[in-house]
Design an enzyme around this catalytic site. Structure first.
Site, short mmCIF file in Angstrom:
data_model
loop_
_atom_site.label_atom_id
_atom_site.label_comp_id
_atom_site.label_asym_id
_atom_site.label_seq_id
_atom_site.Cartn_x
_atom_site.Cartn_y
_atom_site.Cartn_z
CB SER A 1 26.35 -23.94 -14.01
OG SER A 1 26.36 -23.14 -15.18
CE1 TYR B 1 31.67 -24.87 -13.92
CE2 TYR B 1 29.88 -24.69 -15.49
CZ TYR B 1 30.48 -24.30 -14.31
OH TYR B 1 29.87 -23.34 -13.53
P1 NAD Z 1 35.74 -18.57 -8.75
O1 NAD Z 1 36.70 -19.25 -9.67
O2 NAD Z 1 35.74 -17.08 -8.69
O3 NAD Z 1 35.98 -19.12 -7.26
C1 NAD Z 1 36.04 -20.51 -7.04
C2 NAD Z 1 36.69 -20.79 -5.70
O4 NAD Z 1 36.77 -22.21 -5.57
C3 NAD Z 1 38.12 -20.23 -5.61
O5 NAD Z 1 38.29 -19.55 -4.36
C4 NAD Z 1 38.99 -21.47 -5.70
O6 NAD Z 1 40.20 -21.37 -4.96
C5 NAD Z 1 38.07 -22.54 -5.11
N1 NAD Z 1 38.45 -23.89 -5.55
C6 NAD Z 1 38.80 -24.30 -6.80
N2 NAD Z 1 39.14 -25.59 -6.78
C7 NAD Z 1 38.98 -26.02 -5.51
C8 NAD Z 1 39.19 -27.26 -4.86
N3 NAD Z 1 39.66 -28.34 -5.54
N4 NAD Z 1 38.93 -27.36 -3.55
C9 NAD Z 1 38.49 -26.28 -2.86
N5 NAD Z 1 38.31 -25.06 -3.41
C10 NAD Z 1 38.54 -24.95 -4.72
O7 NAD Z 1 34.30 -19.17 -9.12
P2 NAD Z 1 32.84 -18.53 -9.03
O8 NAD Z 1 32.57 -17.85 -10.31
O9 NAD Z 1 32.65 -17.82 -7.75
O10 NAD Z 1 31.97 -19.87 -9.01
C11 NAD Z 1 31.53 -20.44 -7.79
C12 NAD Z 1 30.52 -21.54 -8.06
O11 NAD Z 1 29.45 -21.02 -8.83
C13 NAD Z 1 31.10 -22.71 -8.86
O12 NAD Z 1 30.46 -23.91 -8.43
C14 NAD Z 1 30.68 -22.38 -10.28
O13 NAD Z 1 30.62 -23.52 -11.08
C15 NAD Z 1 29.32 -21.78 -10.01
N6 NAD Z 1 28.82 -20.92 -11.09
C16 NAD Z 1 29.49 -19.78 -11.41
C17 NAD Z 1 28.95 -18.98 -12.42
C18 NAD Z 1 29.62 -17.69 -12.83
O14 NAD Z 1 29.26 -17.16 -13.90
N7 NAD Z 1 30.52 -17.11 -12.00
C19 NAD Z 1 27.79 -19.34 -13.09
C20 NAD Z 1 27.15 -20.53 -12.72
C21 NAD Z 1 27.68 -21.30 -11.72
C1 4PL Z 2 25.54 -18.73 -18.80
O1 4PL Z 2 28.55 -21.46 -14.98
O2 4PL Z 2 26.18 -20.15 -16.38
C2 4PL Z 2 29.22 -18.75 -18.71
C3 4PL Z 2 30.78 -19.81 -16.97
N1 4PL Z 2 27.94 -18.54 -19.07
O3 4PL Z 2 30.43 -20.63 -15.84
C4 4PL Z 2 29.09 -20.73 -15.79
C5 4PL Z 2 26.93 -18.99 -18.34
C6 4PL Z 2 29.50 -19.47 -17.58
C7 4PL Z 2 27.16 -19.72 -17.17
C8 4PL Z 2 28.50 -19.98 -16.83
#
Ligand code: NAD
Ligand code: 4PL
Length: 248
Positions: free
Chosen positions: A141, A154
């Site tokens: 992230s 996180y």
């Molecule tokens: P989300 O919450 O929409 O989806 C996450 C998925 O992971 C869900 O389907 C959930 O069931 C699954 N999950 C949770 N715990 C689990 C476990 N213990 N074992 C297996 N599966 C599990 O999340 P997202 O926004 O799609 O984020 C996906 C990835 O991208 C994550 O690594 C998150 O940290 C990263 N990320 C997201 C953002 C954002 O803004 N959405 C930004 C930066 C990084």
């Molecule tokens: C910029 O990884 O990258 C909120 C929530 N804002 O999970 C993230 C920023 C979130 C991010 C993320």
């Protein structure tokens, strides 16, 4: 289907929704046979059913060593090989520092950091037993650069996987396994839209070079590149995909 990942077998964790689902869709479109893995059984099955190339679902909590072992056994039985691991599964909390206690810290570290360790341990051992190289792509992230508030555990866990990416790249290079990472910025996913993070889009857009909300497919494009043979001379790197919000 022929494509740049045709003939490859890929595991994507946390692939029932959001960025993980978009990665599964993209790798399958590029020709890979995808193991759609998630703790959400119904969601993983629904995604796998939409995909080409014999995609299949395996339920797995990445923080549970027995379930990670069972997942890898299922991949061997069903697909007989493994080329690509995408560590995407994470909990995305919104919690002020004053509320962060040991139970929260341990929960986040166990899924977001230890989960990536358990998956990478099992997957890279399997790639080596198969006698060929592989690709590991870790989803981090951009909060590790920005120091975004309300996510201290996180950010610490993602920083841990950032270090793991660099260390493993060195140790696994001799096995032709590369280990890279992507740092998404705030992205419009089911998880984020159901949380207070959804309120941050306006502020984040002011910091981006491009206007608009980050989309899961934008992240999947970078993962597809790092999972492909086009990235065979790239390892230990972190590719920031956030519309230019941060520079590092
Ligand atoms: P989300 O919450 O929409 O989806 C996450 C998925 O992971 C869900 O389907 C959930 O069931 C699954 N999950 C949770 N715990 C689990 C476990 N213990 N074992 C297996 N599966 C599990 O999340 P997202 O926004 O799609 O984020 C996906 C990835 O991208 C994550 O690594 C998150 O940290 C990263 N990320 C997201 C953002 C954002 O803004 N959405 C930004 C930066 C990084
Ligand atoms: C910029 O990884 O990258 C909120 C929530 N804002 O999970 C993230 C920023 C979130 C991010 C993320």
């Amino acid at each position: 289907m022929s494509g740049k990942l045709s003939g490859k077998v890929a595991i994507v964790t946390g692939a029932a929704q959001g960025i993980g689902k978009a990665i599964a869709v993209r790798l399958a479109a590029d020709g890979a046979r995808v193991c759609v893995s998630d703790i959400n059984e119904a969601g993983a099955k629904a995604v796998a059913a939409e995909l080409p190339n014999g995609a299949f679902a395996v339920t797995c909590d990445v923080s549970d060593p027995a379930q990670v072992t069972a997942l890898h056994a299922a991949v061997m039985t069903t697909a007989g090989d493994l080329d690509i691991l995408v560590n995407n599964a994470s909990i995305v909390p919104f919690i002020a520092w004053d509320e962060v206690d040991l139970a929260h810290w341990q929960k986040i570290l166990s899924v977001n950091l230890t989960g990536a360790f358990l998956m990478t341990r099992a997957a890279t051992d399997m790639m080596r037993r198969q006698g060929h190289g592989g690709r590991v792509v870790n989803i981090l992230s951009n909060t590790i650069f920005a120091g975004t508030p309300n996510m201290a555990a996180y950010v610490a866990a993602k920083g841990g996987v950032f270090g793991l990416t660099r260390a493993l790249a060195t140790e696994l290079g001799k096995h032709a396994i590369n280990v890279n990472a992507v740092t998404p910025g705030l992205t419009e996913t089911e998880g984020v839209m159901a949380s207070p993070h959804a309120q941050a889009f306006g502020f984040v857009e002011m910091l981006q070079a491009f206007p608009g909300k980050g989309q899961p497919a934008d992240i999947a494009a970078a993962v597809s590149f790092l999972a492909s043979d086009d990235a065979k001379w790239i390892t230990g790197q972190t590719l920031n995909v956030d519309a230019g919000m941060v520079r590092w």
